[in-house]
Design a protein around this motif. Structure first.
Motif, PDB file in Angstrom:
ATOM      1  N   ILE A  18       0.840  -1.205   0.000  1.00 12.07           N
ATOM      2  CA  ILE A  18       0.000   0.000   0.000  1.00 12.07           C
ATOM      3  C   ILE A  18       0.871   1.249   0.000  1.00 12.07           C
ATOM      4  CG2 ILE A  18      -1.586   1.348   1.445  1.00 12.07           C
ATOM      5  CD1 ILE A  18      -3.000  -1.363   2.067  1.00 12.07           C
ATOM      6  N   VAL A  19       1.949   1.255   0.771  1.00 11.76           N
ATOM      7  CA  VAL A  19       2.857   2.410   0.764  1.00 11.76           C
ATOM      8  C   VAL A  19       3.435   2.609  -0.635  1.00 11.76           C
ATOM      9  CG1 VAL A  19       5.047   3.321   1.643  1.00 11.76           C
ATOM     10  CG2 VAL A  19       3.397   2.305   3.227  1.00 11.76           C
ATOM     11  N   LEU A  20       3.865   1.536  -1.277  1.00  8.78           N
ATOM     12  CA  LEU A  20       4.409   1.645  -2.644  1.00  8.78           C
ATOM     13  C   LEU A  20       3.351   2.153  -3.621  1.00  8.78           C
ATOM     14  CD1 LEU A  20       6.566  -1.596  -2.908  1.00  8.78           C
ATOM     15  CD2 LEU A  20       7.395   0.765  -2.898  1.00  8.78           C
ATOM     16  N   SER A  21       2.145   1.661  -3.493  1.00  7.77           N
ATOM     17  CA  SER A  21       1.064   2.088  -4.379  1.00  7.77           C
ATOM     18  C   SER A  21       0.768   3.580  -4.206  1.00  7.77           C
ATOM     19  CB  SER A  21      -0.190   1.266  -4.087  1.00  7.77           C
ATOM     20  OG  SER A  21      -1.268   1.685  -4.871  1.00  7.77           O
ATOM     21  N   PHE A  22       0.623   4.037  -2.969  1.00  2.00           N
ATOM     22  CA  PHE A  22       0.337   5.447  -2.720  1.00  2.00           C
ATOM     23  C   PHE A  22       1.479   6.331  -3.194  1.00  2.00           C
ATOM     24  CE2 PHE A  22      -2.978   5.207   0.952  1.00  2.00           C
ATOM     25  CZ  PHE A  22      -3.846   4.532   0.109  1.00  2.00           C
ATOM     26  N   ALA A  23       2.708   5.895  -2.970  1.00  2.00           N
ATOM     27  CA  ALA A  23       3.854   6.678  -3.431  1.00  2.00           C
ATOM     28  C   ALA A  23       3.851   6.778  -4.951  1.00  2.00           C
ATOM     29  CB  ALA A  23       5.146   6.043  -2.934  1.00  2.00           C
ATOM     30  N   GLY A  24       3.438   5.717  -5.610  1.00  2.00           N
ATOM     31  CA  GLY A  24       3.367   5.727  -7.069  1.00  2.00           C
ATOM     32  C   GLY A  24       2.387   6.761  -7.607  1.00  2.00           C
ATOM     33  N   TYR A  25       1.282   6.989  -6.898  1.00  2.00           N
ATOM     34  CA  TYR A  25       0.307   8.002  -7.329  1.00  2.00           C
ATOM     35  C   TYR A  25       0.931   9.393  -7.370  1.00  2.00           C
ATOM     36  CZ  TYR A  25      -3.358   4.509  -6.342  1.00  2.00           C
ATOM     37  OH  TYR A  25      -4.140   3.389  -6.311  1.00  2.00           O
ATOM     38  N   LYS A  26       1.870   9.635  -6.463  1.00  2.00           N
ATOM     39  CA  LYS A  26       2.515  10.954  -6.391  1.00  2.00           C
ATOM     40  C   LYS A  26       3.918  10.941  -6.995  1.00  2.00           C
ATOM     41  CE  LYS A  26       0.901  13.994  -4.567  1.00  2.00           C
ATOM     42  NZ  LYS A  26       0.103  15.031  -5.227  1.00  2.00           N
ATOM     43  N   LYS A  27       4.294   9.830  -7.639  1.00  2.00           N
ATOM     44  CA  LYS A  27       5.619   9.684  -8.264  1.00  2.00           C
ATOM     45  C   LYS A  27       6.748   9.901  -7.240  1.00  2.00           C
ATOM     46  CE  LYS A  27       4.189  10.834 -12.985  1.00  2.00           C
ATOM     47  NZ  LYS A  27       2.932  10.251 -12.927  1.00  2.00           N
ATOM     48  N   LEU A  28       6.584   9.281  -6.080  1.00  2.00           N
ATOM     49  CA  LEU A  28       7.578   9.390  -5.019  1.00  2.00           C
ATOM     50  C   LEU A  28       8.470   8.156  -5.002  1.00  2.00           C
ATOM     51  CD1 LEU A  28       5.276  10.596  -2.091  1.00  2.00           C
ATOM     52  CD2 LEU A  28       6.703  11.996  -3.585  1.00  2.00           C
ATOM     53  N   LEU A  29       9.691   8.344  -4.593  1.00  2.00           N
ATOM     54  CA  LEU A  29      10.591   7.230  -4.337  1.00  2.00           C
ATOM     55  C   LEU A  29      10.356   6.760  -2.905  1.00  2.00           C
ATOM     56  CD1 LEU A  29      13.874   8.666  -5.894  1.00  2.00           C
ATOM     57  CD2 LEU A  29      12.267   7.044  -6.929  1.00  2.00           C
ATOM     58  N   VAL A  30      10.439   5.453  -2.694  1.00  2.00           N
ATOM     59  CA  VAL A  30      10.227   4.887  -1.371  1.00  2.00           C
ATOM     60  C   VAL A  30      11.431   4.044  -0.997  1.00  2.00           C
ATOM     61  CG1 VAL A  30       8.807   3.342   0.036  1.00  2.00           C
ATOM     62  CG2 VAL A  30       7.748   4.735  -1.731  1.00  2.00           C
ATOM     63  N   ALA A  31      11.938   4.254   0.206  1.00  2.00           N
ATOM     64  CA  ALA A  31      12.999   3.406   0.745  1.00  2.00           C
ATOM     65  C   ALA A  31      12.526   2.886   2.095  1.00  2.00           C
ATOM     66  CB  ALA A  31      14.295   4.188   0.902  1.00  2.00           C
ATOM     67  N   PHE A  32      12.409   1.560   2.217  1.00  2.61           N
ATOM     68  CA  PHE A  32      12.070   0.972   3.506  1.00  2.61           C
ATOM     69  C   PHE A  32      13.329   0.992   4.356  1.00  2.61           C
ATOM     70  CE2 PHE A  32      11.828  -2.861   6.237  1.00  2.61           C
ATOM     71  CZ  PHE A  32      10.798  -2.433   7.050  1.00  2.61           C
ATOM     72  N   LYS A  33      13.253   1.633   5.512  1.00  8.50           N
ATOM     73  CA  LYS A  33      14.423   1.807   6.375  1.00  8.50           C
ATOM     74  C   LYS A  33      14.519   0.758   7.473  1.00  8.50           C
ATOM     75  CE  LYS A  33      16.156   5.357   4.380  1.00  8.50           C
ATOM     76  NZ  LYS A  33      17.471   5.258   3.771  1.00  8.50           N
ATOM     77  N   GLY A  34      13.418   0.088   7.789  1.00  4.67           N
ATOM     78  CA  GLY A  34      13.462  -0.963   8.798  1.00  4.67           C
ATOM     79  C   GLY A  34      12.340  -0.849   9.804  1.00  4.67           C
ATOM     80  N   TYR A  35      12.460  -1.669  10.850  1.00  6.71           N
ATOM     81  CA  TYR A  35      11.449  -1.764  11.897  1.00  6.71           C
ATOM     82  C   TYR A  35      12.033  -1.379  13.255  1.00  6.71           C
ATOM     83  CZ  TYR A  35       9.407  -5.254   8.666  1.00  6.71           C
ATOM     84  OH  TYR A  35       8.905  -5.921   7.590  1.00  6.71           O
ATOM     85  N   TYR A  36      11.170  -0.887  14.093  1.00 11.94           N
ATOM     86  CA  TYR A  36      11.431  -0.828  15.520  1.00 11.94           C
ATOM     87  C   TYR A  36      10.393  -1.760  16.128  1.00 11.94           C
ATOM     88  CZ  TYR A  36      11.688   0.772  20.323  1.00 11.94           C
ATOM     89  OH  TYR A  36      11.822   0.817  21.682  1.00 11.94           O
TER      90      TYR A  36
END
Length: 134
Positions: A18-36
């Motif tokens: 879902i994060v990738l899909s939403f970022a795609g709507y706005k042409k954003l790059l996404v980098a998963f940084k990890g979990y806490y």
């Protein structure tokens, strides 16, 4: 009744998708940084930051710990701007899903944890992304 750990394992790829899909709507790059990932029975004070690249990394260091809270970290960027998105999972029986982009925050309760997420469940997240990148 499912545990937060089971909930997280069932929803992990959906959340990232879902994060990738939403970022795609706005042409954003996404980098998963990890979990806490934390066990509230273990005390400590840490700034909000990712500690683990994967659930496997967490389990290697914390084989038997209970999971009380999970936070995802993503970096969203468009060349000009960069913002940190966090998604939080917590709860028992009724799971809270909340998200924030720096100071802006929203969320919802997931009363049907056995059902897959829909993008519409995260509509408030899309609003936050628009506020930060429009």
């Amino acid at each position: 009744m499912i545990t937060l750990q089971e909930y997280f394992l069932n929803k992990d790829s959906q959340i990232k998708g879902i994060v990738l899909s939403f970022a795609g709507y706005k042409k954003l790059l996404v980098a998963f940084k990890g979990y806490y990932i934390e066990d509230n029975n273990i005390t400590g004070s840490f700034p909000p930051q990712p500690f683990y690249e994967s659930y496997k990394n967490y389990r290697e260091e914390n084989a038997y710990a209970e999971i009380d809270h999970i936070r995802y970290f993503f970096e969203l960027s468009n060349g000009n701007k960069s913002h940190t998105l966090t998604i939080h999972l917590n709860g028992k029986e009724m799971f809270d899903v909340s998200f924030s982009i720096e100071e802006l925050g929203q969320g919802f309760e997931d009363s049907t944890p056995e059902m897959p997420f829909k993008e519409s469940d995260f509509s408030q997240l899309m609003n936050l992304i628009k506020q930060k990148f429009d």
